[in-house]
Write an enzyme that holds these catalytic residues in place. Structure first.
Site, short mmCIF file in Angstrom:
data_model
loop_
_atom_site.label_atom_id
_atom_site.label_comp_id
_atom_site.label_asym_id
_atom_site.label_seq_id
_atom_site.Cartn_x
_atom_site.Cartn_y
_atom_site.Cartn_z
N TYR A 54 0.82 -1.21 0.00
CA TYR A 54 0.00 0.00 0.00
C TYR A 54 0.86 1.27 0.00
O TYR A 54 0.43 2.30 -0.49
CB TYR A 54 -0.90 0.03 1.24
CG TYR A 54 -2.26 -0.60 1.04
CD1 TYR A 54 -2.37 -1.91 0.60
CD2 TYR A 54 -3.42 0.12 1.30
CE1 TYR A 54 -3.62 -2.49 0.44
CE2 TYR A 54 -4.67 -0.46 1.13
CZ TYR A 54 -4.76 -1.76 0.70
OH TYR A 54 -5.99 -2.33 0.54
N LYS A 84 2.81 -15.29 1.80
CA LYS A 84 2.93 -15.98 0.51
C LYS A 84 4.40 -16.36 0.34
O LYS A 84 5.08 -15.96 -0.62
CB LYS A 84 2.41 -15.05 -0.61
CG LYS A 84 2.29 -15.68 -1.98
CD LYS A 84 1.19 -16.71 -2.09
CE LYS A 84 1.22 -17.38 -3.46
NZ LYS A 84 0.31 -18.55 -3.54
N ASP A 128 -3.43 -17.99 -0.12
CA ASP A 128 -4.49 -18.62 -0.92
C ASP A 128 -5.17 -19.72 -0.13
O ASP A 128 -6.40 -19.86 -0.13
CB ASP A 128 -3.94 -19.13 -2.27
CG ASP A 128 -2.67 -19.96 -2.14
OD1 ASP A 128 -2.07 -20.01 -1.05
OD2 ASP A 128 -2.27 -20.58 -3.15
N ASP A 153 -6.45 -6.90 3.87
CA ASP A 153 -7.57 -6.21 3.23
C ASP A 153 -8.54 -7.25 2.67
O ASP A 153 -9.75 -7.18 2.90
CB ASP A 153 -7.05 -5.30 2.11
CG ASP A 153 -8.17 -4.60 1.37
OD1 ASP A 153 -9.08 -4.09 2.04
OD2 ASP A 153 -8.14 -4.57 0.12
N ASP A 174 -12.38 -8.94 4.42
CA ASP A 174 -13.69 -8.88 3.75
C ASP A 174 -14.34 -10.26 3.70
O ASP A 174 -15.55 -10.39 3.88
CB ASP A 174 -13.56 -8.31 2.33
CG ASP A 174 -13.78 -6.80 2.29
OD1 ASP A 174 -13.69 -6.17 3.36
OD2 ASP A 174 -14.04 -6.25 1.20
C1 IPM Z 1 -10.41 -1.10 3.91
C2 IPM Z 1 -10.68 -0.46 2.60
C3 IPM Z 1 -9.52 0.47 2.27
C4 IPM Z 1 -8.27 -0.38 2.17
C5 IPM Z 1 -9.70 1.32 1.00
C6 IPM Z 1 -11.00 2.07 1.02
C7 IPM Z 1 -8.55 2.23 0.78
O1 IPM Z 1 -10.87 -1.42 1.62
O2 IPM Z 1 -10.27 -0.36 4.92
O3 IPM Z 1 -10.34 -2.32 3.96
O4 IPM Z 1 -7.98 -0.95 1.11
O5 IPM Z 1 -7.57 -0.48 3.15
MG MG Z 2 -10.96 -3.42 2.35
#
Ligand code: IPM
Ligand code: MG
Length: 366
Positions: A152, A200, A232, A256, A260
Site C-alpha cells: 500500500y 505468501k 491462498d 484487506d 472482507d
Molecule cells: C479497507 C478499505 C480500504 C483499504 C480502501 C478504502 C482504501 O478497503 O479499509 O479495507 O484498502 O484499506
Molecule cells: Mg478493504
C-alpha cells in the site's frame, strides 16, 4: 493552562474527534455520537468532542479529501470515530483527490499500524451468514492487519513514462513485522492463544522474511501456538472451516482481502466495528461497512457497527473497559428484544430505522 484546571483534570480530559464522512457515515455517526455523549454524562468521563470533514464531503467543501484542519484535529485527539468515505460521485477523481486517500493519509500520518478486524457472528444472524450454520455458529475470530506498510505504501510506485506499464513495491522490514507481530501475539494471549500468520512465502521474498521474523518472535510468547499459512490456502480455509482460527496476523494487502471474506461470514457487515491503533494506543475506530451510497439518506442504515466502534474506542484508547462492556451489553439486549434494522431483519423480528435503533440502545443505557 487555564486557571483553575489541575494537571490531572487536563490529562483526564480525553478528546474524541468524530469524522462522519460520506454516504451513511453521517447517519450512523449521529447515533454513535448521541450515545457517546450519554455515556460521557452517565459515567462522568470528562470526554470532549469535536467534528471535522473527511472524504468526499471534505473534497466538496475544501478541494481536499483530508484537509489540514482535519489532520491537525486528528493529531490532537485521543480517539477518532470515522463513519465512512467514498461514493460514486467521486469515483472519477484523480487518485490524490479520491475520498479513500483520506483514510490512507490518516493511517500513515498517525502511524496507525495495527488494524483490528474482529469477525463475530451474532447468535441472531446465523441464518444470514453466507456459510452453513454449523460452520459459523459462535464464530469469533480476529484479523490483525498491518496497516501502514507493505504494498500500500511501498516505494517505488507509479507508472512508467512512455509506455503502458505501472508498478508497486511490496516491502516490509524487520521492525515493521515485529511490531505488528507483538500486537498479534499479545492479542492471542488474551484470547484462545492461537495465532496464524498468513503470507505468501512460497513465492515472495518479503513473505519469507515475514515468516522468519514472526517465528523468531514466537520464542518470546511460548504460551501462544503459532502456525503459518499461505494466503491462498487461508482464503480457502476461511470459507471451509472458519472456526479453526482464533487470531490471524497478516500484511496490509492480504489483510484487506481476508478481512472482507471474514466479514461476509458474519451475516451483516452492518454489525462489525474495527480499530486502527498506533504504538501509544491512540486509535481510529470505524465500522467495517463502507459508505453504502445506495441506502444513504433513507434512515435505514444499521448504526450498530458505528456504536460498537465507539465501544472499541472506550476499551482500546480510553481504558474504559467497564463502560465499553455496558455499551456492548445494551446492544445485545436490544437485539435480544428483536429490534432489527433492514439489513438484519428476519422473520419474527421488529424492523426499526437508524434513529429508532439508536434510541432503543439509549433506553437500555439509561
Ligand atoms: C479497507 C478499505 C480500504 C483499504 C480502501 C478504502 C482504501 O478497503 O479499509 O479495507 O484498502 O484499506
Ligand atoms: Mg478493504
Amino acid at each position: 493552562m487555564p486557571l483553575g484546571f489541575s494537571m490531572k483534570e487536563m490529562k483526564d480530559n480525553k478528546r474524541i474527534l468524530v469524522l462522519p464522512g460520506d454516504g451513511i457515515g453521517p447517519e450512523v455517526c449521529k447515533e454513535a455520537t448521541t450515545i457517546l455523549e450519554l455515556v460521557n454524562e452517565i459515567h462522568s468521563l470528562n470526554l470532549s468532542f469535536s467534528e471535522a470533514l473527511v472524504g468526499g464531503s471534505a473534497y466538496e467543501a475544501t478541494g481536499e479529501p483530508l484537509p489540514q484542519d482535519t489532520l491537525k484535529a486528528a493529531r490532537e485527539s485521543d480517539a477518532i470515530l470515522l463513519g465512512a468515505v467514498g461514493g460514486p460521485k467521486w469515483d472519477e477523481l484523480d487518485y490524490q483527490y479520491r475520498p479513500e486517500r483520506a483514510l490512507l493519509g490518516l493511517r500513515s500520518e498517525l502511524d496507525l499500524f495495527a488494524n483490528f478486524r474482529p469477525a463475530i457472528l451474532s447468535k441472531y444472524l446465523t441464518s444470514s451468514s453466507s456459510l452453513k450454520a454449523n460452520n459459523v455458529e459462535n464464530l469469533d475470530l480476529l484479523i490483525i492487519r498491518e496497516l501502514t506498510g507493505g504494498i500500500y505504501f511501498g516505494e517505488p510506485r507509479g507508472r512508467t513514462e512512455g509506455k503502458k506499464e505501472a508498478f508497486n513495491t511490496m516491502i516490509y522490514n524487520q521492525d515493521e513485522i515485529e511490531r505488528i507481530g507483538r500486537v498479534a501475539f499479545e492479542a492471542a494471549q488474551k484470547r484462545n492463544k492461537n495465532l496464524c500468520s498468513v503470507d505468501k512465502a512460497n513465492v515472495l521474498e518479503v513473505s519469507v522474511l515475514w515468516r522468519e521474523v514472526i517465528t523468531e518472535l514466537s520464542k518470546e510468547y511460548p504460551d501462544v501456538i503459532l502456525s503459518h499459512m499461505l494466503v491462498d490456502n487461508a482464503a480457502m480455509q476461511l470459507v471451509r472451516e472458519p472456526k479453526q482460527f482464533d487470531v490471524i496476523v497478516t500484511g496490509n494487502l492480504f489483510g484487506d482481502i481476508l478481512s472482507d471474506i471474514a466479514a461476509m461470514m458474519t451475516g451483516s457487515i452492518g454489525m462489525l466495528p474495527s480499530a486502527s491503533l498506533n504504538s501509544e494506543n491512540k486509535g481510529m475506530y470505524e465500522p467495517v461497512h463502507g459508505s453504502a451510497p445506495d441506502i444513504a439518506g433513507k434512515g435505514i442504515a444499521n448504526p450498530i457497527a458505528a456504536i460498537l466502534s465507539f465501544a472499541m474506542a472506550l476499551k482500546y484508547s480510553l481504558n474504559l473497559d467497564k463502560e465499553a462492556d455496558n455499551l456492548e451489553k445494551a446492544v445485545q439486549e436490544v437485539l435480544d428484544e428483536g429490534f432489527r434494522t433492514k439489513d438484519i431483519l428476519s422473520k419474527g423480528t421488529k424492523e426499526v430505522s437508524t434513529i429508532e435503533m439508536g434510541a432503543a440502545i439509549i433506553s437500555k443505557l439509561k
